[in-house]
Design a protein around this motif. Structure first.
Motif, PDB file in Angstrom:
ATOM      1  N   THR A 137       0.762  -1.053   0.122  1.00  0.00           N
ATOM      2  CA  THR A 137      -0.063   0.041   0.052  1.00  0.00           C
ATOM      3  C   THR A 137       0.675   1.188   0.076  1.00  0.00           C
ATOM      4  OG1 THR A 137      -0.214   0.210   2.553  1.00  0.00           O
ATOM      5  CG2 THR A 137      -1.834  -1.243   1.091  1.00  0.00           C
ATOM      6  N   HIS A 138       2.127   1.265   0.399  1.00  0.00           N
ATOM      7  CA  HIS A 138       3.108   2.402   0.468  1.00  0.00           C
ATOM      8  C   HIS A 138       4.297   1.880   1.060  1.00  0.00           C
ATOM      9  CE1 HIS A 138       1.365   2.394   4.748  1.00  0.00           C
ATOM     10  NE2 HIS A 138       2.190   3.467   4.801  1.00  0.00           N
ATOM     11  N   PRO A 139       5.312   3.081   0.830  1.00  0.00           N
ATOM     12  CA  PRO A 139       6.567   2.867   1.229  1.00  0.00           C
ATOM     13  C   PRO A 139       7.068   3.212   2.500  1.00  0.00           C
ATOM     14  CG  PRO A 139       6.603   4.729  -0.237  1.00  0.00           C
ATOM     15  CD  PRO A 139       5.007   4.176  -0.044  1.00  0.00           C
ATOM     16  N   PHE A 161       8.140   1.655   6.338  1.00  0.00           N
ATOM     17  CA  PHE A 161       8.759   0.349   6.812  1.00  0.00           C
ATOM     18  C   PHE A 161       7.870  -0.709   7.457  1.00  0.00           C
ATOM     19  CE2 PHE A 161      10.997  -2.173   9.983  1.00  0.00           C
ATOM     20  CZ  PHE A 161      12.102  -2.626   9.037  1.00  0.00           C
ATOM     21  N   ASP A 162       6.838   0.050   8.322  1.00  0.00           N
ATOM     22  CA  ASP A 162       5.986  -0.988   8.835  1.00  0.00           C
ATOM     23  C   ASP A 162       5.056  -1.736   7.860  1.00  0.00           C
ATOM     24  OD1 ASP A 162       4.897   2.016   8.748  1.00  0.00           O
ATOM     25  OD2 ASP A 162       3.290   1.004  10.098  1.00  0.00           O
ATOM     26  N   HIS A 163       5.212  -1.327   6.794  1.00  0.00           N
ATOM     27  CA  HIS A 163       4.174  -1.893   5.690  1.00  0.00           C
ATOM     28  C   HIS A 163       4.899  -2.934   4.580  1.00  0.00           C
ATOM     29  CE1 HIS A 163       0.509   0.131   7.098  1.00  0.00           C
ATOM     30  NE2 HIS A 163       1.287   0.955   7.583  1.00  0.00           N
ATOM     31  N   PHE A 164       6.405  -2.574   4.569  1.00  0.00           N
ATOM     32  CA  PHE A 164       6.919  -3.728   3.570  1.00  0.00           C
ATOM     33  C   PHE A 164       8.260  -4.185   4.120  1.00  0.00           C
ATOM     34  CE2 PHE A 164       9.474   0.470   3.183  1.00  0.00           C
ATOM     35  CZ  PHE A 164      10.664  -0.111   3.037  1.00  0.00           C
ATOM     36  N   GLY A 192      -5.834   1.583   4.056  1.00  0.00           N
ATOM     37  CA  GLY A 192      -4.461   1.880   4.047  1.00  0.00           C
ATOM     38  C   GLY A 192      -4.136   2.859   5.175  1.00  0.00           C
ATOM     39  N   ASP A 193      -2.874   3.477   5.285  1.00  0.00           N
ATOM     40  CA  ASP A 193      -2.791   4.483   6.169  1.00  0.00           C
ATOM     41  C   ASP A 193      -3.148   5.850   5.445  1.00  0.00           C
ATOM     42  OD1 ASP A 193      -1.445   2.714   7.445  1.00  0.00           O
ATOM     43  OD2 ASP A 193       0.761   3.671   7.775  1.00  0.00           O
ATOM     44  N   THR A 194      -3.947   6.617   6.030  1.00  0.00           N
ATOM     45  CA  THR A 194      -4.452   7.600   5.404  1.00  0.00           C
ATOM     46  C   THR A 194      -4.903   8.747   6.519  1.00  0.00           C
ATOM     47  OG1 THR A 194      -5.870   8.625   3.670  1.00  0.00           O
ATOM     48  CG2 THR A 194      -6.746   6.876   4.744  1.00  0.00           C
ATOM     49  N   LYS A 217      -0.993  12.358   9.279  1.00  0.00           N
ATOM     50  CA  LYS A 217      -0.723  11.007   8.318  1.00  0.00           C
ATOM     51  C   LYS A 217      -2.045  10.257   8.423  1.00  0.00           C
ATOM     52  CE  LYS A 217       4.126  11.037   8.169  1.00  0.00           C
ATOM     53  NZ  LYS A 217       5.342  10.476   8.243  1.00  0.00           N
ATOM     54  N   HIS A 218      -2.817  10.273   9.719  1.00  0.00           N
ATOM     55  CA  HIS A 218      -3.715   9.239  10.082  1.00  0.00           C
ATOM     56  C   HIS A 218      -4.886   9.847  10.268  1.00  0.00           C
ATOM     57  CE1 HIS A 218      -0.688   5.916  10.035  1.00  0.00           C
ATOM     58  NE2 HIS A 218       0.324   6.835  10.602  1.00  0.00           N
ATOM     59  N   MET A 219      -5.951   8.833  10.227  1.00  0.00           N
ATOM     60  CA  MET A 219      -7.235   9.157  10.745  1.00  0.00           C
ATOM     61  C   MET A 219      -7.389   8.757  12.606  1.00  0.00           C
ATOM     62  SD  MET A 219     -10.138   7.915   8.006  1.00  0.00           S
ATOM     63  CE  MET A 219      -9.428   6.274   7.705  1.00  0.00           C
ATOM     64  N   THR A 246      -7.978  -0.346  12.760  1.00  0.00           N
ATOM     65  CA  THR A 246      -6.869  -1.094  12.954  1.00  0.00           C
ATOM     66  C   THR A 246      -5.634   0.018  12.809  1.00  0.00           C
ATOM     67  OG1 THR A 246      -5.267  -2.906  11.854  1.00  0.00           O
ATOM     68  CG2 THR A 246      -6.551  -1.582  10.279  1.00  0.00           C
ATOM     69  N   HIS A 247      -4.344  -0.336  12.734  1.00  0.00           N
ATOM     70  CA  HIS A 247      -3.211   0.397  12.948  1.00  0.00           C
ATOM     71  C   HIS A 247      -3.243   1.190  13.915  1.00  0.00           C
ATOM     72  CE1 HIS A 247       0.165   2.996  11.464  1.00  0.00           C
ATOM     73  NE2 HIS A 247       0.076   2.256  10.481  1.00  0.00           N
ATOM     74  N   LEU A 248      -3.679   0.658  15.296  1.00  0.00           N
ATOM     75  CA  LEU A 248      -3.912   1.142  16.375  1.00  0.00           C
ATOM     76  C   LEU A 248      -2.639   1.610  17.369  1.00  0.00           C
ATOM     77  CD1 LEU A 248      -6.601  -1.489  17.164  1.00  0.00           C
ATOM     78  CD2 LEU A 248      -7.251   0.869  16.499  1.00  0.00           C
TER      79      LEU A 248
HETATM   80 ZN   LIG Z   1       1.746   2.564   8.909  1.00  0.00          ZN
END
Ligand SMILES: [Zn+2]
Ligand SMILES: [Zn+2]
Ligand SMILES: [Zn+2]
Length: 254
Positions: free
Chosen positions: A74-76, A78-81, A161-163, A194-196, A216-218
């Motif tokens: 979903t994006h570059p 570190f916690d996602h790839f 995703g992260d948004t 960067k987040h909701m 999620t992403h808590l």
């Molecule tokens: Zn993230």
């Protein structure tokens, strides 16, 4: 089709190293954690990972997964790839789907691995293992980031995703009426670039008419899960949603 949350934590995960807040202390004391973000999708015997968390080795071992068939990034961040090479070192030959821009950014970091790049454009459908996927741009400055829509057998699952909450209108249209809406909410309240927060994520869920929402992403800003779950639809590591004809079941782990 099965959708399982492999990690429901933010980038440091919970407990956060060297943090002694109430939530992190509760996690250490009671042996719970929120691993980093990855979602497992299983259909027709194939395993697809949406993002490859730095905790991936543990997540794959815990879930008895010996082979990954495809990856979507979903994006570059570190916690996602960051965990991609956790299995790529022992398996290889996995197709990785994302936009050309996100491939370029992550490719710089993973320049020592020659993985199979599949470039897909936003808003264009592609198929993996009988599931139709669409990536849609979201808003996670300063990087390019996408959310993911899955369609299978009349069901629709949307992962934001992260948004932050300023999501392009066309992407909000893509999210319309999901059976399951998996939304980024880093904290119960407060403003994040960067987040909701949970309130924003829940208002977005309402706006798109989500049948079921899971956060999620808590971050550790949430109280421990036993308390948080009374106030918010917070996800839990290994929480699983099982889609069969006519029913949507939910269970924890196997
Ligand atoms: Zn993230
Ligand atoms: Zn903490
Ligand atoms: Zn991010």
């Amino acid at each position: 089709m099965i959708v399982r949350l492999l990690g429901t934590g933010d980038s440091p995960g919970t407990p956060v190293l060297n943090c002694h807040c109430k939530t992190c202390e509760d996690a250490r004391r009671n042996g719970w954690e929120r691993k980093r973000f990855s979602i497992l999708v299983k259909n027709a015997g194939k395993i697809i990972l949406i993002d490859t968390s730095p905790d991936l080795r543990r997540q794959l071992l815990d879930n008895g997964i010996e082979r990954v068939d495809a990856v979507i990034w979903t994006h570059p961040h570190f916690d996602h790839f960051g965990g991609f090479s956790e299995f790529y070192r022992v398996q290889g030959n996995v197709e990785v789907f994302t936009t050309p821009q996100i491939h370029e950014s992550i490719g710089k970091y993973l320049h020592f691995l020659s993985y199979r790049r599949k470039e897909v454009e936003v808003y264009e459908k592609f198929q993996i293992s009988g599931i139709s996927f669409t990536l849609f741009p979201v808003n996670h400055p300063p990087v390019d980031a996408v959310g993911v829509k899955l369609e299978w057998n009349g069901y629709k699952v949307v992962i934001t995703g992260d948004t932050n909450i300023e999501i392009p209108e066309r992407s909000v249209e893509e999210m319309n009426k999901p059976d399951l809406f998996i939304a980024d909410a880093i904290a119960p309240s407060g403003k994040f670039k960067k987040h909701m927060n949970a309130k924003e994520a829940l208002s977005l869920a309402e706006r798109v008419g989500a049948r079921r929402v899971i956060l999620t992403h808590l971050g550790h800003f949430f109280p421990p899960p036993k308390i948080a779950v009374r106030h918010y639809p917070v996800g839990e590591d290994y929480q699983t949603f099982s889609f069969r004809e006519g029913t949507l079941d939910e269970f924890l782990g196997d």
